[in-house]
Design a protein around this motif. Sequence first.
Motif, short mmCIF file in Angstrom:
data_model
loop_
_atom_site.label_atom_id
_atom_site.label_comp_id
_atom_site.label_asym_id
_atom_site.label_seq_id
_atom_site.Cartn_x
_atom_site.Cartn_y
_atom_site.Cartn_z
N ALA A 11 0.81 -1.19 -0.08
CA ALA A 11 -0.05 -0.01 -0.13
C ALA A 11 0.78 1.25 0.01
O ALA A 11 0.45 2.43 -0.53
N SER A 12 1.97 1.20 0.51
CA SER A 12 2.94 2.28 0.77
C SER A 12 3.59 2.49 -0.43
O SER A 12 3.67 3.59 -1.03
N LEU A 13 3.76 1.53 -1.32
CA LEU A 13 4.45 1.61 -2.84
C LEU A 13 3.35 2.26 -3.79
O LEU A 13 3.76 3.30 -4.51
N ARG A 55 10.49 -2.48 -8.44
CA ARG A 55 10.85 -2.44 -9.94
C ARG A 55 9.39 -2.90 -10.61
O ARG A 55 8.98 -2.17 -11.57
N ALA A 56 8.91 -3.98 -10.03
CA ALA A 56 7.44 -4.54 -10.44
C ALA A 56 6.39 -3.39 -10.46
O ALA A 56 5.50 -3.05 -11.61
N GLU A 57 6.35 -2.52 -9.39
CA GLU A 57 5.33 -1.42 -9.39
C GLU A 57 5.74 -0.44 -10.20
O GLU A 57 4.78 -0.06 -10.90
N ILE A 58 6.91 -0.18 -10.23
CA ILE A 58 7.48 0.79 -11.57
C ILE A 58 7.11 0.51 -12.73
O ILE A 58 6.41 1.12 -13.69
N ARG A 59 7.13 -0.86 -13.28
CA ARG A 59 6.71 -1.58 -14.43
C ARG A 59 5.43 -1.44 -14.57
O ARG A 59 4.87 -1.10 -15.93
N ARG A 60 4.57 -1.69 -13.84
CA ARG A 60 3.03 -1.76 -13.71
C ARG A 60 2.57 -0.30 -14.03
O ARG A 60 1.87 -0.34 -14.82
N ARG A 61 3.09 0.54 -13.25
CA ARG A 61 2.70 1.84 -13.68
C ARG A 61 3.16 2.52 -14.87
O ARG A 61 2.20 3.10 -15.70
#
Length: 87
Positions: A11-13, A55-61
């Motif tokens: 959630a914080s990510l 990195r997965a969160e960055i890629r998802r966005r």
Amino acid sequence: MSQLIQHSHDASLASCLLDELDRRVKLAELCMNHALEQQCWDLVQRYRREVLVVRAEIRRRLNSLEDVPGHVGTRLAEWTDRAVGSW
């Protein structure tokens, strides 16, 4: 308990800006490299997981941005190829 902590971490990510996510990846990589030098394998695994998750969160966005109609990004060539063929 660990699932609660993980959910809180995820959630914080989601609330971080891309610049903050980039900073977190760089910091985790730095910590991971230091842990490698010290041969602290538990810490290496922990920071490696952190790097992968962020990195997965960055890629998802970035992928979700590219899916927005009219977005100029890496999928621009796909969009322009179709647009050129329809003229």
